[in-house]
Design an enzyme around this catalytic site. Sequence first.
Site, short mmCIF file in Angstrom:
data_model
loop_
_atom_site.label_atom_id
_atom_site.label_comp_id
_atom_site.label_asym_id
_atom_site.label_seq_id
_atom_site.Cartn_x
_atom_site.Cartn_y
_atom_site.Cartn_z
N GLU A 121 0.92 -1.54 -0.05
CA GLU A 121 0.48 0.00 0.15
C GLU A 121 0.86 1.29 0.17
O GLU A 121 1.62 1.49 0.81
CB GLU A 121 -1.11 0.17 1.66
CG GLU A 121 -1.80 -1.52 1.42
CD GLU A 121 -3.04 -1.19 2.34
OE1 GLU A 121 -4.37 -1.73 2.32
OE2 GLU A 121 -3.04 -0.52 3.63
N CYS A 379 -1.45 7.23 9.90
CA CYS A 379 -0.38 5.52 10.83
C CYS A 379 -0.48 4.98 11.49
O CYS A 379 -1.34 4.88 12.43
CB CYS A 379 0.11 7.34 11.24
SG CYS A 379 1.83 7.15 12.10
#
Length: 409
Positions: A121, A379
Amino acid sequence: MSVMDAIDVTKPQAPKTSSGAEKPSLIGLSRQEMAAALREKGVAEKQIKMRVAQLWNWIYVRGVSDFDHMTNVAKDMREMLKQHFTIARPEIVEEQVSNDGTRKWLLRFPARGAGRPVEIEAVYIPEEGRGTLCISSQVGCTLTCSFCHTGTQRLVRNLTAEEILSQLLLARDRLGDFPDREAPQGTIMPAEGRKVSNIVMMGMGEPLYNFDAVKQALLIATDGDGLSLSKRRVTLSTSGVVPEIFRTGEEIGVMLAISLHAVRDDLRDILVPINKKYPLKELIDACKAYPGLSNARRITFEYVMLKDVNDSLEDAKGLIKLLKGVPAKINLIPFNPWPGTNYQCSDWEQIEKFADFINSAGYASPIRTPRGRDILAACGQLKSESERMRKTERLAFEAMMIANHGADD
């Protein structure tokens, strides 16, 4: 409720993508390696320097993904290149767009040699004055940081320099960031300048466990005759692979970020298990010796805010003491939820108190605005199996999103 909008990735005039053929790619080769590859295929020695310059310009300045688009290269040369090499992009398995404009791509790279196709990703985060691309360096991760979703996916393999660079090339394709390209309709991007102005090696994997490929990819990304990113706009984040930190500054010369998250060895051993091998004193000593370190080139220390784990004012005091003498900025990161985690994000009031305390000691301590949470792009949330999340997990995640919504306001 829907937590994401998947967009159509089969648009006309799309960049050429890999078909699975095992031709070697010219992407990610140094000029010397590209010259050797052409020489091996019979290109005359007197032409090699010119051909390498042409290819470099077409691949990295013009952004082409098909040899037929190289209009100043002779047809017989283009045919030879097509027969033996590729410059195709990875396959886009899925492209998701968050409500805040964050984009996440699930990319599939073809098998190489005895390998098998792999998926990773990459995430694009647009802001008013810049656009940041978060790049992966490995398929999975070995570090098993307890708060990180990527750490729940086993390491499959390192990415090659080609695969690391291809994330940047593909993002610029999709965002219309090469000459004569148009951005997709309705895209949230910087108002002017480059669409991808910054890159951060903060995606899947530990970059310093893949040093050689990361080094080659970043040196090409910052090459002044190609992609031309400023080294001050490239940040490499490590969990603390101490022996490679000095090399990063000396051989790559980009900005450094440290995934810190705790100020005591006993806690960091749990949150970031690599601390057992390279404890805090060794890590901070390596940071102090980082080449080029100054108030103008500070190290960023990332600190995820975990409720009742590492968010007390005693932790804040310990952080100031730990970083004494290190030109530093401290990024406070509200914990981003993912299905199955036992951690919670600190209360917003506590995060602000923590930030104020750090700031009063003279350190910049911005609170990172959570971006892309609704598409698992924030994150600590990246994991390439995310597209196969079970329905029950998706429902649990949506419930978590609703419960945490107030924390972002």
